[in-house]
Scaffold this motif. Structure first.
Motif, PDB file in Angstrom:
ATOM      1  N   GLY A 154     -98.616 -13.490 -64.897  1.00  0.00           N
ATOM      2  CA  GLY A 154     -98.708 -12.120 -64.429  1.00  0.00           C
ATOM      3  C   GLY A 154     -98.016 -11.124 -65.338  1.00  0.00           C
ATOM      4  N   GLY A 155     -98.738 -10.555 -66.247  1.00  0.00           N
ATOM      5  CA  GLY A 155     -98.214  -9.467 -67.065  1.00  0.00           C
ATOM      6  C   GLY A 155     -97.237  -9.907 -68.138  1.00  0.00           C
ATOM      7  N   GLN A 156     -96.533  -8.923 -68.686  1.00  0.00           N
ATOM      8  CA  GLN A 156     -95.646  -9.167 -69.816  1.00  0.00           C
ATOM      9  C   GLN A 156     -94.447 -10.032 -69.456  1.00  0.00           C
ATOM     10  N   SER A 157     -94.063 -10.030 -68.174  1.00  0.00           N
ATOM     11  CA  SER A 157     -92.892 -10.804 -67.775  1.00  0.00           C
ATOM     12  C   SER A 157     -93.221 -12.236 -67.374  1.00  0.00           C
ATOM     13  N   GLY A 158     -94.488 -12.587 -67.363  1.00  0.00           N
ATOM     14  CA  GLY A 158     -94.876 -13.945 -66.986  1.00  0.00           C
ATOM     15  C   GLY A 158     -94.335 -14.982 -67.959  1.00  0.00           C
ATOM     16  N   ARG A 159     -94.120 -16.178 -67.452  1.00  0.00           N
ATOM     17  CA  ARG A 159     -93.545 -17.232 -68.300  1.00  0.00           C
ATOM     18  C   ARG A 159     -94.405 -17.529 -69.517  1.00  0.00           C
ATOM     19  N   LEU A 160     -95.713 -17.562 -69.330  1.00  0.00           N
ATOM     20  CA  LEU A 160     -96.586 -17.914 -70.451  1.00  0.00           C
ATOM     21  C   LEU A 160     -96.567 -16.841 -71.529  1.00  0.00           C
ATOM     22  N   ASN A 161     -96.557 -15.590 -71.133  1.00  0.00           N
ATOM     23  CA  ASN A 161     -96.503 -14.521 -72.133  1.00  0.00           C
ATOM     24  C   ASN A 161     -95.185 -14.578 -72.906  1.00  0.00           C
ATOM     25  N   ARG A 162     -94.091 -14.798 -72.191  1.00  0.00           N
ATOM     26  CA  ARG A 162     -92.798 -14.845 -72.878  1.00  0.00           C
ATOM     27  C   ARG A 162     -92.747 -15.995 -73.873  1.00  0.00           C
ATOM     28  N   ARG A 163     -93.223 -17.166 -73.472  1.00  0.00           N
ATOM     29  CA  ARG A 163     -93.089 -18.310 -74.362  1.00  0.00           C
ATOM     30  C   ARG A 163     -94.168 -18.339 -75.444  1.00  0.00           C
ATOM     31  N   LEU A 164     -95.443 -18.249 -75.049  1.00  0.00           N
ATOM     32  CA  LEU A 164     -96.530 -18.484 -75.994  1.00  0.00           C
ATOM     33  C   LEU A 164     -96.798 -17.288 -76.896  1.00  0.00           C
ATOM     34  N   VAL A 165     -96.639 -16.077 -76.348  1.00  0.00           N
ATOM     35  CA  VAL A 165     -96.987 -14.883 -77.115  1.00  0.00           C
ATOM     36  C   VAL A 165     -95.766 -14.306 -77.831  1.00  0.00           C
ATOM     37  N   ARG A 166     -94.665 -14.111 -77.108  1.00  0.00           N
ATOM     38  CA  ARG A 166     -93.514 -13.440 -77.704  1.00  0.00           C
ATOM     39  C   ARG A 166     -92.622 -14.387 -78.498  1.00  0.00           C
ATOM     40  N   ASP A 167     -92.270 -15.524 -77.906  1.00  0.00           N
ATOM     41  CA  ASP A 167     -91.284 -16.396 -78.549  1.00  0.00           C
ATOM     42  C   ASP A 167     -91.912 -17.294 -79.612  1.00  0.00           C
ATOM     43  N   GLU A 168     -92.861 -18.115 -79.227  1.00  0.00           N
ATOM     44  CA  GLU A 168     -93.445 -19.073 -80.174  1.00  0.00           C
ATOM     45  C   GLU A 168     -94.593 -18.486 -80.976  1.00  0.00           C
ATOM     46  N   GLN A 169     -95.211 -17.415 -80.470  1.00  0.00           N
ATOM     47  CA  GLN A 169     -96.307 -16.726 -81.154  1.00  0.00           C
ATOM     48  C   GLN A 169     -97.470 -17.661 -81.493  1.00  0.00           C
ATOM     49  N   ILE A 170     -97.734 -18.595 -80.596  1.00  0.00           N
ATOM     50  CA  ILE A 170     -98.872 -19.495 -80.798  1.00  0.00           C
ATOM     51  C   ILE A 170    -100.124 -18.974 -80.093  1.00  0.00           C
ATOM     52  N   ALA A 171     -99.995 -17.945 -79.258  1.00  0.00           N
ATOM     53  CA  ALA A 171    -101.140 -17.374 -78.558  1.00  0.00           C
ATOM     54  C   ALA A 171    -101.170 -15.864 -78.766  1.00  0.00           C
TER      55      ALA A 171
END
Length: 457
Positions: A277-294
């Motif tokens: 759910g949005g920018q604060s979701g776990r998947l966005n934080r990990r995959l998009v912001r932190d690891e940048q794999i998505a």
């Protein structure tokens, strides 16, 4: 505390349920008509009929020429449309309040007398329109067939949700005018519909107008109930791997979920919001912001009333990243949610987001009318628009974890992956490359809950 939108309801002698919510703050009125027919009501051989009528209902009726439904309403400043879904079909317009009677007359004319205009020429024309829609929205759009592929995996053959609302083009081609007329007579009557009027009109005037335009229409025989679609969680992992001309590699996971209208479904929807759910979701934080794999992630629940719902998680891989990395990360986060649950802050955040979305939906006359019809038709309780926020707030962290443990598991999913086609030398390209897709199914917990996770689209 609950909301307090005013609601008044009457049932006409022919069975039409009429609900009025007067709001004199703006000179707008919304007319919303829901029919209790969607793709889950379609028997084998007649798929796509509810969606076909979404088109036919704008092609004229006894007293309305083809194309006039739009032109007459737009001439008085209306916005209007219709939609078809698994569980229902709806038709709606919002317009200056002086146009209320025009809107009611048009809706009543096609409810009572549509078949006067449905002949072979008209049917053939709309068949072609539906085929073009399928080409544009499903066949020739990147990832356009993903939901078709997913529902074929998540629901067994013959299940009422196992086909998309667009239906089978072969079924539409085979349909005779008599088949189409029979389907309309079975479902499109006043006693199988809810009419909602919201906005700048007095309750008494709205009911009088509804009786004047709809009251003379005869009831239809009680339609047969849709087949029971009750299902439990998936058992195993089922995959469809596609190689196609897509801009990026993508993965979508789908999970079965509890039926709509239950606290369990609310908990499942909040669980998926914690993940996606949005920018604060776990998947966005990990995959998009932190690891940048998505590049992006998304997901959520799709509530259904026919015994089971479903939810999805989708990830689009960053350029140069192996899609397997995205799949593995999705699977890990799904399993972590079931194992560890959600924090109080996470739950409060997604509950607040759900409340904001709900209030935005109710802020317009059109949105409010749609939700009133929705809850009246599918749950028999239009006042749910005033109590939904309390239901969402009542979900606990323990309930979210419990529903995740049962329904949202990496070893209980279907998934579709799209990988970009790569050029191959002509002498190396085999039949598999020509086919363009490679679908495989793996069942059972051994189907790598540990190393494969899916996504949603």
């Amino acid at each position: 505390m609950p909301l307090n939108y005013p609601l008044a309801e009457q049932t006409l002698d022919n069975g039409l349920r009429v609900i009025v919510s007067s709001d004199r703050n703006v000179p707008i009125v919304s007319v919303n008509l829901w029919y209790d027919v969607g793709s889950r009501h379609e028997p084998p051989g007649l798929t796509g009929f509810a969606h076909l009528f979404e088109h036919l209902m704008f092609q004229g009726s006894r007293n309305v020429e083809s194309g006039q439904h739009f032109s007459l309403l737009e001439a008085v400043g209306a916005s209007l449309n219709a939609s078809t879904f698994f569980d229902r079909t709806n038709y709606f317009e919002s317009l200056p309040s002086g146009g209320l009677e025009l809107a009611l007359w048009l809706e009543a004319d096609r409810m009572g007398y549509l078949l006067d205009a449905v002949n072979l020429e008209n049917l053939d024309n709309q068949r072609d329109v539906v085929k073009e829609e399928k080409r544009q929205s499903y066949d020739n759009r990147p990832y356009g067939d993903s939901y078709e592929r997913l529902v074929r995996l998540v629901f067994p053959e013959g299940h009422p949700y196992a086909h998309m609302t667009i239906g089978s083009m072969a079924d539409l081609d085979a349909a005779a005018v008599e088949d189409v007329h029979a389907f309309f007579r079975k479902y499109y009557g006043p006693n199988n519909a809810v009419l909602t009027i919201v906005g700048d009109v007095a309750e008494e005037d709205a009911f009088d107008a509804a009786k004047r335009y709809f009251g003379h229409l005869p009831a239809i025989p009680t339609p047969p109930p849709a087949p029971d679609g009750t299902l439990g969680p998936l058992e195993g992992v089922f995959r469809d791997d596609v190689v196609a001309d897509v801009p990026s590699d993508l993965i979508t996971m789908m999970f079965r979920l509890p039926v709509d209208g239950t606290p369990e479904l609310d908990a499942a929807a909040l669980a998926l919001d914690v993940l996606a759910g949005g920018q604060s979701g776990r998947l966005n934080r990990r995959l998009v912001r932190d690891e940048q794999i998505a590049q992006s992630v998304s997901g959520g629940a799709l509530p259904l009333i026919g015994g089971v719902s479903f939810g999805t998680l989708t990830g689009i891989a960053s350029d140069g990243v192996d899609l397997q990395q995205v799949e593995d990360a999705l699977a890990e986060e799904v399993e972590k949610l079931a194992a560890e649950g959600v924090t109080a802050d996470e739950l409060a955040t997604v509950q607040a987001q759900a409340e904001r979305d709900w209030l935005e939906q109710l802020a317009t006359c059109g949105g409010r009318a749609d939700e009133i019809s929705h809850h009246a038709l599918l749950f028999g309780d239009p006042n749910r628009i005033n109590t939904r926020i309390d239901e969402i707030r009542a979900v606990t962290a323990e309930e979210v974890q419990a529903v995740a443990v049962k329904w949202i598991r990496a070893e209980a999913r279907v998934q579709v992956t799209y990988r970009r086609r790569t050029e191959e030398p002509a002498d190396e390209a085999g039949a598999g490359a020509d086919a363009g897709t490679d679908a495989s199914t793996t069942a059972g917990a051994g189907a790598d809950a540990s190393n494969a996770a899916g996504e949603q689209e």
